[in-house]
Design a protein around this motif. Structure first.
Motif, PDB file in Angstrom:
ATOM      1  N   LEU A 130      46.418  27.237  31.617  1.00  0.00           N
ATOM      2  CA  LEU A 130      46.893  27.902  32.834  1.00  0.00           C
ATOM      3  C   LEU A 130      45.934  27.664  33.991  1.00  0.00           C
ATOM      4  O   LEU A 130      44.722  27.590  33.795  1.00  0.00           O
ATOM      5  CB  LEU A 130      47.024  29.417  32.597  1.00  0.00           C
ATOM      6  N   PRO A 131      46.471  27.576  35.209  1.00  0.00           N
ATOM      7  CA  PRO A 131      45.574  27.457  36.369  1.00  0.00           C
ATOM      8  C   PRO A 131      44.716  28.714  36.518  1.00  0.00           C
ATOM      9  O   PRO A 131      45.039  29.776  35.982  1.00  0.00           O
ATOM     10  CB  PRO A 131      46.538  27.292  37.547  1.00  0.00           C
ATOM     11  N   ASP A 133      43.951  30.521  39.122  1.00  0.00           N
ATOM     12  CA  ASP A 133      44.206  31.465  40.215  1.00  0.00           C
ATOM     13  C   ASP A 133      44.430  32.876  39.697  1.00  0.00           C
ATOM     14  O   ASP A 133      45.139  33.090  38.723  1.00  0.00           O
ATOM     15  CB  ASP A 133      45.443  31.035  40.984  1.00  0.00           C
ATOM     16  N   VAL A 134      43.814  33.840  40.333  1.00  0.00           N
ATOM     17  CA  VAL A 134      44.045  35.251  40.038  1.00  0.00           C
ATOM     18  C   VAL A 134      44.248  35.956  41.368  1.00  0.00           C
ATOM     19  O   VAL A 134      43.378  35.946  42.223  1.00  0.00           O
ATOM     20  CB  VAL A 134      42.841  35.890  39.304  1.00  0.00           C
ATOM     21  N   ARG A 135      45.455  36.507  41.567  1.00  0.00           N
ATOM     22  CA  ARG A 135      45.706  37.261  42.791  1.00  0.00           C
ATOM     23  C   ARG A 135      46.127  38.665  42.416  1.00  0.00           C
ATOM     24  O   ARG A 135      47.098  39.185  42.929  1.00  0.00           O
ATOM     25  CB  ARG A 135      46.834  36.612  43.597  1.00  0.00           C
ATOM     26  N   THR A 136      45.420  39.238  41.474  1.00  0.00           N
ATOM     27  CA  THR A 136      45.822  40.545  40.996  1.00  0.00           C
ATOM     28  C   THR A 136      45.436  41.622  41.996  1.00  0.00           C
ATOM     29  O   THR A 136      44.434  41.502  42.697  1.00  0.00           O
ATOM     30  CB  THR A 136      45.174  40.836  39.624  1.00  0.00           C
ATOM     31  N   SER A 137      46.266  42.659  42.075  1.00  0.00           N
ATOM     32  CA  SER A 137      45.881  43.842  42.846  1.00  0.00           C
ATOM     33  C   SER A 137      45.442  44.963  41.917  1.00  0.00           C
ATOM     34  O   SER A 137      45.014  46.013  42.353  1.00  0.00           O
ATOM     35  CB  SER A 137      47.049  44.318  43.711  1.00  0.00           C
ATOM     36  N   ALA A 138      45.564  44.729  40.622  1.00  0.00           N
ATOM     37  CA  ALA A 138      45.165  45.746  39.646  1.00  0.00           C
ATOM     38  C   ALA A 138      43.644  45.858  39.605  1.00  0.00           C
ATOM     39  O   ALA A 138      42.940  44.873  39.823  1.00  0.00           O
ATOM     40  CB  ALA A 138      45.708  45.380  38.271  1.00  0.00           C
ATOM     41  N   ARG A 238      47.735  37.828  29.064  1.00  0.00           N
ATOM     42  CA  ARG A 238      47.652  37.158  30.359  1.00  0.00           C
ATOM     43  C   ARG A 238      46.454  36.237  30.497  1.00  0.00           C
ATOM     44  O   ARG A 238      46.366  35.442  31.419  1.00  0.00           O
ATOM     45  CB  ARG A 238      47.648  38.222  31.472  1.00  0.00           C
ATOM     46  N   LEU A 273      42.159  41.317  33.772  1.00  0.00           N
ATOM     47  CA  LEU A 273      43.256  41.984  33.072  1.00  0.00           C
ATOM     48  C   LEU A 273      43.836  40.996  32.062  1.00  0.00           C
ATOM     49  O   LEU A 273      44.528  40.057  32.431  1.00  0.00           O
ATOM     50  CB  LEU A 273      44.321  42.414  34.088  1.00  0.00           C
TER      51      LEU A 273
ATOM     52  N   THR B 252      54.395  44.489  41.253  1.00  0.00           N
ATOM     53  CA  THR B 252      53.610  43.487  40.534  1.00  0.00           C
ATOM     54  C   THR B 252      52.144  43.803  40.749  1.00  0.00           C
ATOM     55  O   THR B 252      51.710  43.955  41.894  1.00  0.00           O
ATOM     56  CB  THR B 252      53.923  42.073  41.055  1.00  0.00           C
ATOM     57  N   ARG B 253      51.405  43.935  39.661  1.00  0.00           N
ATOM     58  CA  ARG B 253      49.977  44.194  39.768  1.00  0.00           C
ATOM     59  C   ARG B 253      49.143  42.955  39.456  1.00  0.00           C
ATOM     60  O   ARG B 253      48.020  42.836  39.916  1.00  0.00           O
ATOM     61  CB  ARG B 253      49.565  45.327  38.812  1.00  0.00           C
ATOM     62  N   ASN B 254      49.710  42.055  38.699  1.00  0.00           N
ATOM     63  CA  ASN B 254      48.882  40.968  38.183  1.00  0.00           C
ATOM     64  C   ASN B 254      49.605  39.626  38.296  1.00  0.00           C
ATOM     65  O   ASN B 254      50.427  39.277  37.462  1.00  0.00           O
ATOM     66  CB  ASN B 254      48.533  41.261  36.714  1.00  0.00           C
ATOM     67  N   LEU B 255      49.274  38.890  39.344  1.00  0.00           N
ATOM     68  CA  LEU B 255      49.707  37.500  39.500  1.00  0.00           C
ATOM     69  C   LEU B 255      48.510  36.646  39.140  1.00  0.00           C
ATOM     70  O   LEU B 255      47.495  36.667  39.836  1.00  0.00           O
ATOM     71  CB  LEU B 255      50.159  37.258  40.943  1.00  0.00           C
ATOM     72  N   ALA B 256      48.592  35.940  38.034  1.00  0.00           N
ATOM     73  CA  ALA B 256      47.420  35.186  37.555  1.00  0.00           C
ATOM     74  C   ALA B 256      47.891  34.076  36.639  1.00  0.00           C
ATOM     75  O   ALA B 256      48.823  34.262  35.840  1.00  0.00           O
ATOM     76  CB  ALA B 256      46.457  36.110  36.808  1.00  0.00           C
ATOM     77  N   GLY B 257      47.238  32.922  36.779  1.00  0.00           N
ATOM     78  CA  GLY B 257      47.531  31.818  35.873  1.00  0.00           C
ATOM     79  C   GLY B 257      48.963  31.321  35.967  1.00  0.00           C
ATOM     80  O   GLY B 257      49.475  30.747  35.010  1.00  0.00           O
ATOM     81  N   GLY B 258      49.610  31.556  37.106  1.00  0.00           N
ATOM     82  CA  GLY B 258      50.973  31.066  37.258  1.00  0.00           C
ATOM     83  C   GLY B 258      52.039  31.966  36.657  1.00  0.00           C
ATOM     84  O   GLY B 258      53.201  31.580  36.584  1.00  0.00           O
ATOM     85  N   PHE B 259      51.651  33.152  36.243  1.00  0.00           N
ATOM     86  CA  PHE B 259      52.620  34.129  35.727  1.00  0.00           C
ATOM     87  C   PHE B 259      52.415  35.473  36.428  1.00  0.00           C
ATOM     88  O   PHE B 259      51.321  35.772  36.916  1.00  0.00           O
ATOM     89  CB  PHE B 259      52.457  34.315  34.212  1.00  0.00           C
ATOM     90  N   LEU B 260      53.454  36.252  36.472  1.00  0.00           N
ATOM     91  CA  LEU B 260      53.326  37.608  36.997  1.00  0.00           C
ATOM     92  C   LEU B 260      54.269  38.534  36.251  1.00  0.00           C
ATOM     93  O   LEU B 260      55.276  38.087  35.689  1.00  0.00           O
ATOM     94  CB  LEU B 260      53.617  37.659  38.502  1.00  0.00           C
ATOM     95  N   GLU B 261      53.903  39.818  36.221  1.00  0.00           N
ATOM     96  CA  GLU B 261      54.824  40.813  35.670  1.00  0.00           C
ATOM     97  C   GLU B 261      55.539  41.487  36.828  1.00  0.00           C
ATOM     98  O   GLU B 261      54.992  41.607  37.922  1.00  0.00           O
ATOM     99  CB  GLU B 261      54.063  41.839  34.809  1.00  0.00           C
TER     100      GLU B 261
END
Lengths: 286, 286
Positions: A130-131, A133-138, A238, A273, B252-261
């Protein structure tokens, strides 16, 4: 098995630990695996649901072309017992990035009939691919330092018939979610803890499946007593966890009609996370 | 089908509406159902995942001894097309309170091969039989009154190739989650809307399955473009919805590695949390 309770001279490692040995599945024929469910992972005489998930997860990792669980959805049908079991898997679809499989765990009852315990669907991939990138707001849960948290060894067993699994876990509960153990539940559906394996084994995606279902139920802090059987549990893995203890936070927002959801977040020592889960469970209303 | 877009003279009812007709399954043999997937529920040329969930949910309601979906976990395998499909169901376990089943949707490809589109596991019960206790700590989402919210009919189509499903939905988006449509995504993984069926049909557990996957993806507010295919979607139906429009909140709290919930909550007009869902989706990072 008292030896597990004493501190090992050497830390166990991924692949060479009690958790690995007790979740190891033996291929019988393609897609079919034998396992002896260990009595070491029981909680109040029931085999822990996260341990079972790890067993099924390991079988599917062998069946599917991808090794890492990305999302698993398990429906719990009947209560598993320690002892022999068979896991039957099926490859549903294989793709470049993700593969999907199905697995069921069966045990044989007193009459010699095969009874299905759990069935799950899961999609697997390669977490390492997986790339970054982490754009989490958690944000990681606010849990006090480990030496200010409490484990089963720090007081009288708060749950009657306390359980073999506790010897295998490093579980340190946030005191602010421990009111239930003192007869004063907070009324909030929250449970937080530091989580590890007692033998010091670091975490991998399979032990994350254990982590999401190992804390006392949030229902205790909501003032309920008795066990809270899982109907369905879905986990998203994740990220591959960094070495070191995990922090697990569980939240319930909706207890209604005799059912509740438990949302778990699992954070690693690098503040990432690494897993999210949600289960639907039955509450035994007093 | 322009007739769906104009206000009907009479409100459609549960059981006699376009949604009911388009999700109706025809028994072919025990546990096997035929359906013609309607082109009326496509979004950017793909059949909407919530509509497909309702189709599978209806087939399982027929197969199982219990009528109401409590928890459904669907893994999306390949993209469904409008046209003929077959649903094959299996009863996994029947119990007094809950029954568990499995269902798959198949379509035939150009070479005449059957291709599986979705597979799901689900547990069904009787929502009407649940006790009335509600001890939720969740609160309804703060969405402005409907006349301060915006639907596709209020401006230029914010999504290219906008889609037949929009004629069948009453969707009014909270302006504070509409930045993406104006080229200014908020950066927060939130989407909120009033939700109903355009023909005025009230909601039931099956249309809740549609509600959890009908809003624009939260990824748009996170600044991503392009579609966000669902890998896995789990819904918990927690209560039978009261008549009137629903409020849907997606986070969505966690956008990471090209996936999100994407976590959805669905609230009814009586301020009751009637459904919760979580999906794992792939983000197409630009």
């Amino acid at each position: 098995m008292p030896e597990a309770a004493s501190a090992p001279a050497l830390r166990a490692t991924i692949g060479d630990s009690e958790f690995d040995r007790d979740t190891a599945v033996t291929p019988r024929e393609p897609g079919v695996y034998d396992i002896d469910l260990s009595a070491g992972w029981t909680i109040i005489n029931a085999v822990n649901g996260g341990y079972l998930l790890a067993v099924l997860g390991r079988a599917l990792a062998d069946t599917l072309p991808h090794a890492d669980p990305f999302t698993l959805s398990a429906h719990y049908l009947t209560a598993s017992q320690p002892g022999p079991a068979v896991v039957r898997t099926q490859t549903v679809r294989t793709g470049r990035t993700l593969s999907t499989g199905q697995a069921s765990l069966f045990q044989t009852d007193d009459q010699g009939r095969e009874v299905e315990r759990i069935r799950l669907l899961a999609s697997y991939g390669d977490l390492g691919a997986l790339p970054d990138d982490v754009r989490t707001s958690a944000e990681p849960p606010a849990i006090p330092p480990m030496d200010q948290c409490f484990g089963p060894e720090d007081g009288p067993a708060p749950v009657d018939g306390s359980s073999a699994i506790m010897d295998r876990l490093m579980l340190k509960l946030d005191p602010s979610t421990l009111g239930w153990a003192l007869g004063k539940p907070s009324g909030k559906g929250e449970m937080r803890a530091w989580f590890g394996l007692a033998d010091g084994r670091d975490h991998d995606p399979l032990s994350l499946l254990l982590a999401v279902d190992a804390l006392p139920p949030t229902a205790f802090e909501l003032g309920l007593k008795g066990w809270v059987p899982t109907v369905e549990l879905t986990v998203h893995v994740r990220s591959r966890p960094a070495p070191g203890p995990l922090r697990v936070s569980i939240t319930t927002r909706n207890l209604a009609g005799g059912f509740l959801e438990e949302d778990a977040e699992v954070w690693d020592s690098a503040d990432r996370l690494v897993a999210q889960s949600r289960q639907l469970a039955r509450a035994r209303l007093g």
